[in-house]
Write an enzyme that holds these catalytic residues in place. Structure first.
Site, mmCIF file in Angstrom:
data_model
loop_
_atom_site.group_PDB
_atom_site.id
_atom_site.type_symbol
_atom_site.label_atom_id
_atom_site.label_comp_id
_atom_site.label_asym_id
_atom_site.label_seq_id
_atom_site.Cartn_x
_atom_site.Cartn_y
_atom_site.Cartn_z
ATOM 1 N N TYR A 172 14.385 -11.151 -10.426
ATOM 2 C CA TYR A 172 13.049 -10.569 -10.202
ATOM 3 C C TYR A 172 12.015 -11.253 -11.095
ATOM 4 N N ASP B 247 4.047 -8.803 7.160
ATOM 5 C CA ASP B 247 5.172 -8.850 6.219
ATOM 6 C C ASP B 247 4.950 -10.016 5.269
ATOM 7 N N GLU C 13 8.169 -8.066 -17.338
ATOM 8 C CA GLU C 13 9.508 -8.663 -17.212
ATOM 9 C C GLU C 13 9.466 -10.175 -17.457
ATOM 10 N N GLN D 271 4.060 3.009 -5.114
ATOM 11 C CA GLN D 271 3.438 3.873 -6.131
ATOM 12 C C GLN D 271 2.009 3.411 -6.426
ATOM 13 N N ASP D 272 1.858 2.141 -6.826
ATOM 14 C CA ASP D 272 0.545 1.649 -7.250
ATOM 15 C C ASP D 272 -0.424 1.547 -6.077
ATOM 16 N N ARG E 250 6.610 7.749 -8.664
ATOM 17 C CA ARG E 250 7.487 6.632 -8.999
ATOM 18 C C ARG E 250 8.725 6.652 -8.103
ATOM 19 N N VAL F 264 0.820 -1.222 0.000
ATOM 20 C CA VAL F 264 0.000 0.000 0.000
ATOM 21 C C VAL F 264 0.853 1.271 0.000
ATOM 22 N N THR F 265 2.070 1.178 0.514
ATOM 23 C CA THR F 265 2.925 2.381 0.572
ATOM 24 C C THR F 265 3.630 2.656 -0.757
ATOM 25 N N LYS G 14 8.762 -13.540 -10.170
ATOM 26 C CA LYS G 14 7.414 -13.143 -10.587
ATOM 27 C C LYS G 14 6.762 -14.234 -11.445
ATOM 28 N N THR H 247 4.020 -8.946 -14.333
ATOM 29 C CA THR H 247 4.882 -7.962 -14.986
ATOM 30 C C THR H 247 5.329 -8.350 -16.390
HETATM 31 P P1 NAP Z 1 6.917 -0.106 -5.332
HETATM 32 O O1 NAP Z 1 6.627 1.351 -5.412
HETATM 33 O O2 NAP Z 1 8.324 -0.575 -5.264
HETATM 34 O O3 NAP Z 1 6.122 -0.680 -4.060
HETATM 35 C C1 NAP Z 1 6.394 -1.967 -3.548
HETATM 36 C C2 NAP Z 1 5.597 -2.152 -2.278
HETATM 37 O O4 NAP Z 1 5.883 -3.461 -1.742
HETATM 38 C C3 NAP Z 1 5.946 -1.153 -1.154
HETATM 39 O O5 NAP Z 1 4.760 -0.788 -0.495
HETATM 40 C C4 NAP Z 1 6.833 -1.971 -0.235
HETATM 41 O O6 NAP Z 1 6.832 -1.534 1.087
HETATM 42 C C5 NAP Z 1 6.129 -3.323 -0.349
HETATM 43 N N1 NAP Z 1 6.954 -4.429 0.151
HETATM 44 C C6 NAP Z 1 8.184 -4.814 -0.283
HETATM 45 N N2 NAP Z 1 8.618 -5.866 0.444
HETATM 46 C C7 NAP Z 1 7.651 -6.150 1.362
HETATM 47 C C8 NAP Z 1 7.517 -7.109 2.388
HETATM 48 N N3 NAP Z 1 8.474 -8.015 2.654
HETATM 49 N N4 NAP Z 1 6.383 -7.115 3.120
HETATM 50 C C9 NAP Z 1 5.409 -6.192 2.879
HETATM 51 N N5 NAP Z 1 5.479 -5.252 1.939
HETATM 52 C C10 NAP Z 1 6.591 -5.236 1.176
HETATM 53 O O7 NAP Z 1 6.238 -0.885 -6.553
HETATM 54 P P2 NAP Z 1 5.096 -0.391 -7.572
HETATM 55 O O8 NAP Z 1 5.746 0.287 -8.718
HETATM 56 O O9 NAP Z 1 3.996 0.274 -6.824
HETATM 57 O O10 NAP Z 1 4.604 -1.799 -8.133
HETATM 58 C C11 NAP Z 1 3.568 -2.521 -7.469
HETATM 59 C C12 NAP Z 1 3.656 -3.983 -7.867
HETATM 60 O O11 NAP Z 1 3.532 -4.110 -9.281
HETATM 61 C C13 NAP Z 1 4.959 -4.687 -7.507
HETATM 62 O O12 NAP Z 1 4.643 -6.021 -7.190
HETATM 63 C C14 NAP Z 1 5.764 -4.637 -8.789
HETATM 64 O O13 NAP Z 1 6.686 -5.709 -8.817
HETATM 65 C C15 NAP Z 1 4.665 -4.790 -9.818
HETATM 66 N N6 NAP Z 1 4.883 -4.169 -11.122
HETATM 67 C C16 NAP Z 1 5.236 -2.860 -11.210
HETATM 68 C C17 NAP Z 1 5.365 -2.277 -12.463
HETATM 69 C C18 NAP Z 1 5.706 -0.812 -12.614
HETATM 70 O O14 NAP Z 1 6.092 -0.425 -13.724
HETATM 71 N N7 NAP Z 1 5.548 0.001 -11.585
HETATM 72 C C19 NAP Z 1 5.128 -3.045 -13.614
HETATM 73 C C20 NAP Z 1 4.762 -4.373 -13.468
HETATM 74 C C21 NAP Z 1 4.619 -4.921 -12.220
HETATM 75 P P3 NAP Z 1 7.881 -0.404 1.613
HETATM 76 O O15 NAP Z 1 7.278 0.923 1.249
HETATM 77 O O16 NAP Z 1 7.924 -0.669 3.063
HETATM 78 O O17 NAP Z 1 9.176 -0.645 0.895
HETATM 79 O O1 F7E Z 2 14.657 0.261 -16.054
HETATM 80 C C1 F7E Z 2 17.439 0.946 -18.314
HETATM 81 C C2 F7E Z 2 17.409 -0.390 -17.602
HETATM 82 O O2 F7E Z 2 14.662 0.297 -13.563
HETATM 83 C C3 F7E Z 2 14.127 0.437 -17.356
HETATM 84 C C4 F7E Z 2 9.854 -2.156 -12.405
HETATM 85 O O3 F7E Z 2 8.731 -1.403 -12.034
HETATM 86 O O4 F7E Z 2 9.198 -2.192 -14.714
HETATM 87 C C5 F7E Z 2 10.240 -1.812 -13.833
HETATM 88 O O5 F7E Z 2 11.439 -2.500 -14.146
HETATM 89 C C6 F7E Z 2 15.219 0.263 -18.379
HETATM 90 C C7 F7E Z 2 16.114 -0.958 -18.155
HETATM 91 O O6 F7E Z 2 12.588 -0.414 -14.825
HETATM 92 C C8 F7E Z 2 19.267 3.245 -16.192
HETATM 93 O O7 F7E Z 2 18.556 -1.159 -17.934
HETATM 94 C C9 F7E Z 2 19.241 2.691 -18.288
HETATM 95 O O8 F7E Z 2 16.383 -1.601 -19.386
HETATM 96 O O9 F7E Z 2 13.190 1.930 -14.798
HETATM 97 P P1 F7E Z 2 13.795 0.592 -14.731
HETATM 98 P P2 F7E Z 2 12.493 -1.967 -15.214
HETATM 99 O O10 F7E Z 2 13.760 -2.676 -14.992
HETATM 100 O O11 F7E Z 2 11.914 -2.028 -16.588
HETATM 101 C C10 F7E Z 2 8.872 -3.591 -14.720
HETATM 102 C C11 F7E Z 2 7.717 -3.808 -15.660
HETATM 103 C C12 F7E Z 2 8.650 -4.130 -13.353
HETATM 104 O O12 F7E Z 2 7.894 -5.084 -13.168
HETATM 105 C C13 F7E Z 2 9.551 -3.657 -12.269
HETATM 106 O O13 F7E Z 2 8.951 -3.861 -10.988
HETATM 107 O O14 F7E Z 2 16.098 1.393 -18.289
HETATM 108 N N1 F7E Z 2 18.285 1.945 -17.662
HETATM 109 N N2 F7E Z 2 19.843 3.473 -17.407
HETATM 110 C C14 F7E Z 2 18.268 2.276 -16.364
HETATM 111 N N3 F7E Z 2 17.503 1.874 -15.341
HETATM 112 C C15 F7E Z 2 17.701 2.424 -14.124
HETATM 113 N N4 F7E Z 2 16.906 2.067 -13.081
HETATM 114 N N5 F7E Z 2 18.681 3.363 -13.920
HETATM 115 C C16 F7E Z 2 19.496 3.802 -14.926
HETATM 116 O O15 F7E Z 2 20.379 4.633 -14.720
#
Ligand code: NAP
Ligand code: F7E
Length: 378
Positions: free
Chosen positions: A164, A71, A142, A25-26, A199, A22-23, A168, A140
């Site tokens: 990761y 947790d 990924e 982004q999503d 974000r 809940v804490t 997943k 995801t």
């Molecule tokens: P985020 O901002 O990193 O938030 C992750 C959340 O998980 C935080 O609230 C974190 O708590 C909590 N968490 C981590 N470890 C935990 C644990 N052991 N017990 C309880 N809570 C825990 O991620 P998001 O971008 O909102 O993404 C939400 C979900 O969608 C994630 O599962 C991510 O993998 C997935 N996802 C994200 C994207 C994207 O582009 N954003 C795309 C595809 C899938 P703390 O605040 O305490 O760290």
């Molecule tokens: O990287 C490249 C990096 O860390 C995107 C998570 O929400 O989306 C996220 O994962 C791309 C990668 O996101 C830097 O190599 C270049 O190719 O923003 P990112 P991610 O790895 O795509 C997926 C869907 C999730 O599920 C995940 O939870 O950008 N890149 N230069 C970089 N990435 C970072 N972080 N920092 C750089 O300096």
């Protein structure tokens, strides 16, 4: 249980949502959406030495918003929480969500992102809620990893390419298994990258928008990035949480790809972000020698660091959202790439300006009106 009963039940039930993560982004956007729809929202938070709840601070104290300590790595805490809350919908968003970090902490990532999903499913079964509680799993893009087709849809084979993604993938399959084995309403949303002004600051888009704002306001000289050629399908998180909800309101439990269907490179994101911060970039060089140069000053404001390259990187993600469009009525183009970048940069320009004012106020004891009047901030 026949699938059709799920629709009847969902209309009769009082809506109680439990959100893990809940804490994040999503989690914060989803909480706002569900509260606006009249849900009672329960969020799982974990103990941390600092109370980092900035994204949900504005919701704390609302009568239908409740936070509970637990947790994802502690099954007893999850069993107790699910029993206490008796949710009608669970959104399992909690995860170690940073791909690069998963190479450094692979076991923790597997525990939370893979086994954590199983713990949630078992907590629901232990409390005998499998016929009344629907479960959304944050899956995801990924999973497609070293992609086997472009664009990627619900039928594209998976090829995970990081600890990761492998974790997943377990989450995806265990959700499908429990759906088939126990007839539970559990689904995965296969979400492509979605970003926002909330974000996390170590994801590439936010790194870029914050750095562009700092460089434009003289607080930073240069931004170091990794692979500039990496391609992503970037959407707006606020639009994507609506889809999570729609997936759980569907008549049947199914998995959906959520994406915009538009792809850009990291370099293109940076070019547009710097433009909105008032800096036009010219790119010179190749690979680790590539530089982004401010056309007005001739200064290097973006450079490549091999430190940010990943052991294996996913470089060609593009989603096909046709199924979500057709079956959920979701509009993948509600917020365009251009709008997304602009809103993130505007937010970060403001954030940095306020940080500067607060620093200056401490030094010179002046207020915002005086700074504007003297032209110190614009
Ligand atoms: P985020 O901002 O990193 O938030 C992750 C959340 O998980 C935080 O609230 C974190 O708590 C909590 N968490 C981590 N470890 C935990 C644990 N052991 N017990 C309880 N809570 C825990 O991620 P998001 O971008 O909102 O993404 C939400 C979900 O969608 C994630 O599962 C991510 O993998 C997935 N996802 C994200 C994207 C994207 O582009 N954003 C795309 C595809 C899938 P703390 O605040 O305490 O760290
Ligand atoms: O990287 C490249 C990096 O860390 C995107 C998570 O929400 O989306 C996220 O994962 C791309 C990668 O996101 C830097 O190599 C270049 O190719 O923003 P990112 P991610 O790895 O795509 C997926 C869907 C999730 O599920 C995940 O939870 O950008 N890149 N230069 C970089 N990435 C970072 N972080 N920092 C750089 O300096």
């Amino acid at each position: 249980m026949p699938r059709v009963l799920w629709c009847i039940n969902s209309k009769q039930m009082k809506h109680i949502a439990l959100i893990t993560g809940v804490t994040g982004q999503d989690g914060s956007y989803l909480s706002e959406l569900l509260l606006a729809k009249g849900y009672s929202v329960h969020g799982l938070i974990r103990r941390s030495s600092v109370d980092y709840r900035e994204r949900i601070a504005h919701l704390e104290g609302l009568p239908h918003f409740h936070l509970h300590y637990a947790d994802m790595s502690d099954s007893m805490s999850l069993v107790k929480l699910v029993g206490q809350v008796q949710p009608t919908e669970i959104y399992n968003l909690a995860a170690q969500s940073h791909v690069q970090v998963s190479f450094d902490a692979p076991e923790f990532t597997a525990d939370v992102d893979a086994v954590g999903v199983l713990r949630i499913l078992e907590a629901v079964r232990t409390n005998h809620l499998e016929k009344t509680c629907r479960i959304y799993q944050a899956s995801t893009s990924e999973l497609y990893g070293k992609v086997e087709a472009v664009p990627q849809s619900e039928t594209t084979p998976f090829h995970p390419y990081s600890p990761y993604a492998v974790a997943k993938l377990y989450g995806y399959w265990i959700i499908k298994e429990y759906r088939e084995a126990y007839d539970m309403f559990c689904c995965s949303g296969i979400l492509f990258n979605h970003e926002s002004e909330r974000r996390g600051e170590t994801f590439v888009t936010r790194e870029i928008t914050l750095a562009a704002a700092r460089i434009a306001q003289g607080k930073q000289d240069c931004l170091y990035l990794g692979n500039l050629d990496s391609k992503r399908d970037w959407g707006y998180a606020k639009d994507y949480v609506e889809c999570m909800w729609l997936i759980l309101q569907h008549d049947t439990p199914e998995d959906f790809v959520i994406a915009t269907g538009v792809q850009h490179t990291v370099r293109e994101f940076a070019t547009l972000a710097f433009h909105h911060a008032g800096i036009e970039l010219r790119w010179e060089g190749k690979g680790i020698d590539e530089k982004g140069i401010d056309t007005k000053t001739g200064k290097i404001v973006v450079a490549v660091s091999p430190d940010f390259y990943r052991p294996t990187d996913v470089v060609n993600l593009l989603g096909d959202p046709t199924k979500a469009q057709r079956e959920l009525g979701w509009n993948p183009q509600r917020t365009s790439f251009e709008q997304l970048v602009k809103l993130m940069v505007e937010h970060d320009m403001n954030k940095i300006m306020h940080e500067r004012i607060s620093e200056l106020s401490k030094e010179r004891k002046m207020n915002l009106a005086e700074y504007l009047e003297k032209g110190i901030v614009k």
